[in-house]
Motif scaffolding. Structure first.
Motif, short mmCIF file in Angstrom:
data_model
loop_
_atom_site.label_atom_id
_atom_site.label_comp_id
_atom_site.label_asym_id
_atom_site.label_seq_id
_atom_site.Cartn_x
_atom_site.Cartn_y
_atom_site.Cartn_z
N UNK A 251 0.72 -1.16 -0.03
CA UNK A 251 -0.10 0.12 0.28
C UNK A 251 0.64 1.22 -0.11
N UNK A 252 1.94 1.27 0.73
CA UNK A 252 2.79 2.28 1.18
C UNK A 252 3.36 2.62 -0.73
N UNK A 253 3.84 1.04 -1.89
CA UNK A 253 4.66 1.64 -2.59
C UNK A 253 3.59 2.63 -3.11
N UNK A 254 2.50 2.15 -3.54
CA UNK A 254 1.24 2.25 -3.93
C UNK A 254 1.43 3.73 -4.04
N UNK A 255 1.08 4.11 -2.73
CA UNK A 255 0.80 5.85 -2.46
C UNK A 255 2.42 6.82 -2.59
N UNK A 256 3.05 6.19 -2.59
CA UNK A 256 4.32 7.04 -2.53
C UNK A 256 5.25 6.90 -4.11
N UNK A 257 4.07 6.15 -4.25
CA UNK A 257 4.76 6.35 -5.92
C UNK A 257 4.14 6.66 -7.56
N UNK A 258 2.85 7.34 -6.87
CA UNK A 258 1.15 7.90 -7.60
C UNK A 258 1.96 8.63 -8.07
N UNK A 259 1.67 9.04 -9.66
CA UNK A 259 1.53 10.02 -10.19
C UNK A 259 1.44 11.16 -9.91
N UNK A 260 0.20 11.23 -8.60
CA UNK A 260 -0.84 12.05 -8.56
C UNK A 260 -0.99 12.60 -7.30
N UNK A 261 -0.24 11.95 -6.24
CA UNK A 261 0.63 12.71 -5.59
C UNK A 261 1.39 14.23 -5.53
N UNK A 262 0.70 15.43 -4.78
CA UNK A 262 1.48 16.73 -5.02
C UNK A 262 3.11 16.69 -4.66
N UNK A 263 3.67 17.70 -4.98
CA UNK A 263 4.82 17.47 -3.93
C UNK A 263 4.75 17.52 -3.18
N UNK A 264 4.10 18.45 -2.14
CA UNK A 264 4.29 18.19 -0.45
C UNK A 264 4.06 17.15 -0.32
N UNK A 265 3.16 16.17 -0.39
CA UNK A 265 2.79 14.80 -0.12
C UNK A 265 1.78 14.97 0.81
N UNK A 266 0.78 15.75 0.65
CA UNK A 266 -0.80 16.29 1.40
C UNK A 266 -1.60 15.57 -0.27
N UNK A 267 -2.17 15.20 -0.23
CA UNK A 267 -3.10 14.22 -1.00
C UNK A 267 -4.51 15.39 -1.31
N UNK A 268 -4.68 15.09 -3.12
CA UNK A 268 -5.74 15.52 -2.92
C UNK A 268 -7.23 14.51 -2.70
N UNK A 269 -8.19 15.29 -2.51
CA UNK A 269 -8.82 13.88 -1.63
C UNK A 269 -9.22 12.82 -2.55
N UNK A 270 -9.02 12.70 -3.64
CA UNK A 270 -8.82 11.20 -5.00
C UNK A 270 -7.71 11.29 -5.79
N UNK A 271 -7.71 10.54 -5.80
CA UNK A 271 -6.32 10.23 -6.94
C UNK A 271 -6.22 10.15 -7.54
N UNK A 272 -7.67 10.04 -8.06
CA UNK A 272 -7.69 10.13 -9.28
C UNK A 272 -9.40 11.08 -9.48
N UNK A 273 -9.07 12.64 -9.25
CA UNK A 273 -9.93 13.05 -9.52
C UNK A 273 -10.01 14.27 -10.52
N UNK A 274 -10.38 13.87 -11.77
CA UNK A 274 -10.38 14.49 -13.57
C UNK A 274 -10.23 15.96 -12.70
N UNK A 275 -10.44 16.73 -11.58
CA UNK A 275 -10.32 18.05 -11.91
C UNK A 275 -9.03 18.05 -11.43
N UNK A 276 -7.47 17.19 -10.56
CA UNK A 276 -6.61 17.85 -10.47
C UNK A 276 -5.74 18.65 -11.44
N UNK A 277 -5.11 19.40 -10.79
CA UNK A 277 -4.38 19.80 -9.60
C UNK A 277 -5.73 20.46 -8.92
N UNK A 278 -6.73 21.14 -9.41
CA UNK A 278 -8.19 22.04 -9.22
C UNK A 278 -8.57 21.15 -8.31
N UNK A 279 -8.92 21.14 -7.12
CA UNK A 279 -9.67 20.05 -6.65
C UNK A 279 -8.93 19.88 -5.34
#
Length: 395
Positions: A273-301
Motif C-alpha cells: 500500500x505504501x508503494x502505491x501511495x508514495x509512487x502515485x503520479x498524482x501525489x502532490x509534491x508536498x505530500x498532502x494528497x488530493x481528496x481522490x487520486x483519480x479526480x479529473x479536476x486535479x490539480x484544481x481540486x
C-alpha cells in the motif's frame, strides 16, 4: 513572480528564502507548542457545552456533535497526545473531562466506530495514566463491537443503512477498529477477539484490494456465500478510483496489525500500500494528497490534510519495521508531510480556524460535506504523527 510565491509558500520549511532547512526536531517542537495552545483554546470553548465535542468549523461557525458521532473520540485523544508531550496538568484535566463524555459509547452496538470512539480516547488515557477504570470501558466497548462480527461472513459489519443495496457492507475504515479487539484479547485472555480481528484483516486484504494495491471504500458481502457482491468507492470520485483517506486507513490498519500480531503478511500488505501511495503520479509534491487520486479536476481540486496526517503517522511506524533504504524512504516521506502540515499552508494561525490545528481537509466531497475545512481526526493523527516522530528523533 512564480519563484517569489513559491519561496513565500515554503517559508515555514526553510530558515529563510533560499536558506537552510529548519532542523526537523525544531519543526516538531514548534508544531507541538502551537498545537497545545490551539487545543487549549478549543477545550476552554467547549468546556461548558455539556456532552458536546468538536467536529469541524464551517462557514464561520462551530460544528459539534454528541458522543454518537463517529468522530467523538478524536478530540479527547488529541488532548491525551498534547498531555503526553507537555505534561501540563490543565491538559490532563481537560483530557479526563472530554474522555468521560464518550463513555456511554461502550454500549454501542449499532455501528463499527466504537474503536475510534473509545480507543483514541480511553485507550490513550489508559496508556498514559494507567487508570484501571478505563479498562472496563474498553473491554465493554470491545464486547459491543464484537456483536457486529458474523462468523459466516468473517468480517465486522460497518453500516446498517441502504439495506436495499448492501447486504453486509464493510468499509476500509473498519481496519482502524481492530486495535481495540486485539487489546481486549490481550487484556482478557479471550482469544475470540483476536480471531475476529485476524479474520477481518485477512478477508479485507483478499477482497478489498485491487491488483495495484489501491482499495475500494465499500465492499458488500453476500450473507450466504460470504463473498463480495458489490464493490464501491462511496466517498470517492468513482467506484474504480483511489479515495485518498481510504488508502491511508488501509496503510495504517495493516501497519498496526503487524505490530500487534507479528504476522508477516500484514507487513507485506502495508509495504505494498505504501508503494502505491508514495509512487502515485498524482501525489502532490508536498505530500498532502488530493481528496481522490483519480479526480479529473486535479490539480484544481481540494486536498485532504487528514489523509496526509494518517499517512504520516503510519509511515513513521512502518519505517521502524523496514530496513535500509526502504525505512529511509518511509521516514523521508513522512518528514515531508509533517513539514508541509506544520507550515502556514496547512497550520492555522492561533485563535483562527475554529480553534482547530489544521486547515484543508475533506470529509465527503461527492456529498458536498465538510469540503476544505478542519476536521477533528486530522488534528488527532497529526498530533499522533508528531508524537511518534519526536520519539523517533529522541531514540
Amino acid at each position: 513572480m512564480k519563484k517569489i510565491l513559491l519561496c513565500m509558500g515554503l517559508s515555514a520549511l526553510l530558515a529563510g528564502c533560499g536558506g537552510r532547512e529548519k532542523p526537523l526536531a525544531e519543526v516538531v517542537d514548534e508544531a507541538l507548542a502551537r498545537a497545545e495552545r490551539q487545543v487549549l483554546l478549543m477545550a476552554e470553548k467547549y468546556g461548558d457545552r455539556e456532552g458536546r465535542l468538536p467536529r469541524t468549523w464551517e462557514n464561520g461557525e462551530d460544528v459539534s456533535s454528541d458522543s454518537r458521532w463517529w468522530c467523538s473520540g478524536f478530540f479527547p485523544g488529541t488532548l491525551w497526545y498534547v498531555y503526553e508531550n507537555s505534561r501540563d496538568p490543565r491538559v490532563l484535566e481537560y483530557a479526563r473531562m472530554y474522555t468521560a463524555r464518550v463513555e456511554r459509547e461502550k454500549y454501542t452496538t449499532d455501528n463499527h466506530d466504537v474503536g475510534f470512539m473509545l480507543y483514541c480516547s480511553f485507550g490513550n488515557g489508559l496508556r498514559l495514566t494507567g487508570d484501571k477504570s478505563y479498562e472496563e470501558v474498553l473491554l465493554t466497548g470491545a464486547r459491543s463491537l464484537a456483536t457486529r462480527f458474523r462468523p459466516e461472513v468473517g468480517l465486522i459489519r460497518s453500516w446498517d443503512h441502504n439495506r436495499d443495496r448492501w447486504q453486509y457492507p464493510v468499509i476500509i475504515d473498519n481496519m482502524m477498529n481492530l486495535e481495540l479487539l486485539l487489546w481486549a484479547a490481550g487484556y482478557s485472555g479471550d482469544e475470540s477477539f483476536r480471531e475476529m480481528a485476524v479474520s477481518h484483516a485477512d478477508k479485507t486484504m483478499e477482497y478489498h484490494y485491487r491488483p495495484d494495491f489501491s482499495s475500494w471504500h465499500v465492499v458488500s458481502y453476500d450473507t450466504v456465500s460470504g463473498k463480495p457482491h458489490i464493490r464501491q468507492t462511496h466517498q470517492g470520485f468513482s467506484d474504480d478510483s483511489a479515495w485518498s483517506r481510504g488508502q491511508a486507513w488501509g496503510l495504517y490498519g495493516y501497519t498496526c496489525m503487524f505490530r500487534l500480531t507479528g504476522e508477516e503478511r500484514y507487513l507485506q500488505q502495508a509495504r505494498r500500500i505504501a508503494a502505491f501511495l508514495l509512487n502515485h503520479p498524482n501525489m502532490p509534491e508536498d505530500g498532502v494528497p488530493y481528496w481522490d487520486f483519480d479526480s479529473p479536476e486535479i490539480p484544481d481540486t481540494p486536498r485532504d490534510a487528514s489523509a496526509a496526517a494518517i499517512m504520516a503517522s503510519a509511515l513513521i511506524e512502518l519505517s521502524g519495521f523496514a530496513e535500509g533504504a526502504e525505512a529511509d524512504e518511509y521516514m523521508a516521506f513522512a518528514e515531508k508531510q509533517i513539514r508541509s502540515l506544520a507550515s502556514p499552508e496547512y497550520t492555522a494561525p492561533e485563535g483562527t480556524n475554529g480553534d482547530f490545528i489544521l486547515m484543508h481537509s475533506t470529509g465527503a466531497y461527492p456529498f458536498s460535506s465538510e469540503v476544505d475545512v478542519p476536521l477533528t481526526y486530522a488534528d488527532y493523527y497529526y498530533l499522533e504523527a508528531l508524537t511518534r516522530l519526536k520519539r523517533s528523533l529522541q531514540s
